[in-house]
Design a protein around this motif. Structure first.
Motif, PDB file in Angstrom:
ATOM      1  N   PRO A 151       0.797  -1.233   0.000  1.00 38.41           N
ATOM      2  CA  PRO A 151       0.000   0.000   0.000  1.00 38.41           C
ATOM      3  C   PRO A 151       0.828   1.282   0.000  1.00 38.41           C
ATOM      4  O   PRO A 151       0.321   2.344  -0.352  1.00 38.41           O
ATOM      5  N   ARG A 152       2.116   1.194   0.382  1.00 37.11           N
ATOM      6  CA  ARG A 152       2.951   2.396   0.431  1.00 37.11           C
ATOM      7  C   ARG A 152       3.432   2.820  -0.955  1.00 37.11           C
ATOM      8  O   ARG A 152       3.914   3.940  -1.137  1.00 37.11           O
ATOM      9  N   CYS A 153       3.332   1.924  -1.947  1.00 38.85           N
ATOM     10  CA  CYS A 153       3.895   2.196  -3.277  1.00 38.85           C
ATOM     11  C   CYS A 153       2.966   3.068  -4.118  1.00 38.85           C
ATOM     12  O   CYS A 153       1.745   2.965  -4.036  1.00 38.85           O
ATOM     13  N   LYS A 154       3.581   3.895  -4.942  1.00 41.23           N
ATOM     14  CA  LYS A 154       2.855   4.653  -5.953  1.00 41.23           C
ATOM     15  C   LYS A 154       3.253   4.100  -7.319  1.00 41.23           C
ATOM     16  O   LYS A 154       4.408   3.723  -7.523  1.00 41.23           O
ATOM     17  N   VAL A 155       2.292   4.055  -8.231  1.00 42.60           N
ATOM     18  CA  VAL A 155       2.567   3.512  -9.560  1.00 42.60           C
ATOM     19  C   VAL A 155       2.193   4.552 -10.609  1.00 42.60           C
ATOM     20  O   VAL A 155       1.067   5.045 -10.634  1.00 42.60           O
ATOM     21  N   GLN A 156       3.151   4.870 -11.447  1.00 39.66           N
ATOM     22  CA  GLN A 156       2.918   5.808 -12.544  1.00 39.66           C
ATOM     23  C   GLN A 156       2.811   5.005 -13.836  1.00 39.66           C
ATOM     24  O   GLN A 156       3.739   4.286 -14.209  1.00 39.66           O
ATOM     25  N   ILE A 157       1.658   5.115 -14.503  1.00 37.51           N
ATOM     26  CA  ILE A 157       1.427   4.378 -15.748  1.00 37.51           C
ATOM     27  C   ILE A 157       1.615   5.333 -16.919  1.00 37.51           C
ATOM     28  O   ILE A 157       0.948   6.366 -17.000  1.00 37.51           O
ATOM     29  N   ILE A 158       2.527   4.992 -17.795  1.00 37.12           N
ATOM     30  CA  ILE A 158       2.815   5.829 -18.960  1.00 37.12           C
ATOM     31  C   ILE A 158       2.264   5.114 -20.187  1.00 37.12           C
ATOM     32  O   ILE A 158       2.815   4.117 -20.644  1.00 37.12           O
ATOM     33  N   GLU A 159       1.137   5.610 -20.687  1.00 37.13           N
ATOM     34  CA  GLU A 159       0.455   4.976 -21.815  1.00 37.13           C
ATOM     35  C   GLU A 159       1.071   5.476 -23.114  1.00 37.13           C
ATOM     36  O   GLU A 159       1.077   6.676 -23.387  1.00 37.13           O
TER      37      GLU A 159
ATOM     38  N   CYS B 191      10.820   4.544 -17.967  1.00 42.09           N
ATOM     39  CA  CYS B 191      10.004   3.514 -17.315  1.00 42.09           C
ATOM     40  C   CYS B 191      10.909   2.434 -16.739  1.00 42.09           C
ATOM     41  O   CYS B 191      11.951   2.115 -17.315  1.00 42.09           O
ATOM     42  N   ASP B 192      10.493   1.852 -15.619  1.00 41.79           N
ATOM     43  CA  ASP B 192      11.242   0.735 -15.037  1.00 41.79           C
ATOM     44  C   ASP B 192      11.117  -0.500 -15.923  1.00 41.79           C
ATOM     45  O   ASP B 192      12.090  -1.205 -16.168  1.00 41.79           O
ATOM     46  N   PHE B 193       9.900  -0.755 -16.370  1.00 39.27           N
ATOM     47  CA  PHE B 193       9.654  -1.853 -17.301  1.00 39.27           C
ATOM     48  C   PHE B 193       8.366  -1.553 -18.051  1.00 39.27           C
ATOM     49  O   PHE B 193       7.700  -0.544 -17.791  1.00 39.27           O
TER      50      PHE B 193
END
Length: 296
Positions: free
Chosen positions: A121-129, A144-146
């Protein structure tokens, strides 16, 4: 049996082994030579063996020292890895950046994120479309990490891990005459208004290559930039389109689809990352979750 060996003793042993000089090793470790000697003597005492054969001119490993050297390096590397993992695991906030083609969002990314949110729950996720080519570029460039993509298998510098093979389907409005068919041939849609994605997109390249092998083509009436736009136009009754099955989500309640045969068009979805790049603790955890949930 209690072993009274400190990490600093092992580091001193490795440094002396690799420099073959008390003076150089002491300087590199920011120690005096007597302090370095005491560390080596203490380590030899704890191990119960001589690690070095000393002369007035040089220092060289003994038989026992040669046996201990690789093990000592493994110990230090293991400690560094464990420390790095713990630091990453408990650092705040952790931001994971994923590149993804649009068609991977609803049926891959979003379900996985629901699970991952419960796990971390502590993580933030950035989605790059992005389009497929830009997903590859974003991963190679470190933005991007992956990524989740269907191109990059043969791209230099990219590691591609297969998840599954996906069929292309013919998409049309519910109630269309095509709904009566179980499978659709190219000849069934030749005279229909066709909505295509732009020529430079990975999806279009895939199905045009498949058609070319059959010496066929499919003329378009409308051309758009992205698959979601093509699906919206189909919902508006402007025509039909060809899309990866994954792109047609449950939210498209006004659409139906059937598999295309003769020719069959497929693509391989996979996870991509930079070759040789180690992901952070959290990025690796999300990467592994996606692999576990969707690899077939």
């Amino acid at each position: 049996m209690r072993i009274n060996i400190e990490i600093g003793d092992i580091e001193a042993f490795i440094e002396l082994t690799e420099t073959n000089s008390f003076a150089k090793a002491a300087t590199n470790l920011n120690l005096s030579q007597p302090a370095l000697s005491r560390r080596i003597q203490k380590l030899e005492h704890e191990l119960g063996t001589k690690l070095f054969d000393r002369t007035t001119r040089k220092v060289q490993l003994s038989y026992s020292g040669r046996n201990f050297y690789e093990r000592a390096r493994s110990i230090i590397e293991a400690i560094k890895t464990a420390t790095k993992t713990l630091n990453e695991k408990y650092s705040f906030p952790s931001i994971i950046k994923i590149g993804a083609v649009n068609s991977a969002l609803s049926n891959i990314i979003y379900p996985a994120l629901k699970i991952f949110r419960e796990m971390e729950p502590r993580c933030k996720v950035q989605i790059i479309e992005r389009s497929s080519n830009y997903v590859v570029d974003s991963v190679l460039g470190g933005e991007c990490d992956f990524g989740i993509n269907f191109t990059g298998i043969q791209e230099p510098g990219i590691s591609f891990e297969n998840l599954f093979i996906e069929d292309y389907v013919v998409v049309f409005p519910k109630g269309d005459v095509l709904e009566r068919k179980r499978k659709i041939k190219l000849s069934d849609i030749k005279n229909r208004d066709f909505i295509s994605v732009w020529k430079g997109s990975g999806s279009r390249i895939y199905f045009e290559n498949a058609l070319a092998l059959q010496k066929e083509d499919l003329d378009w009436t409308y051309e758009v930039r992205h698959i979601p736009s093509a699906l919206n136009m189909v919902e508006q009754g402007l025509g039909i389109t060809l899309a990866p099955k994954l792109a047609v989500s449950k939210d498209h309640k006004l659409l139906s689809y059937r598999p295309l045969i003769d020719p069959t068009v497929t693509r391989t979805m996979g996870l991509i990352k930079r070759s040789g790049k180690e992901l952070s603790y959290d990025s690796q955890k999300l990467y592994d979750l996606l692999k576990e949930k969707f690899k077939r």
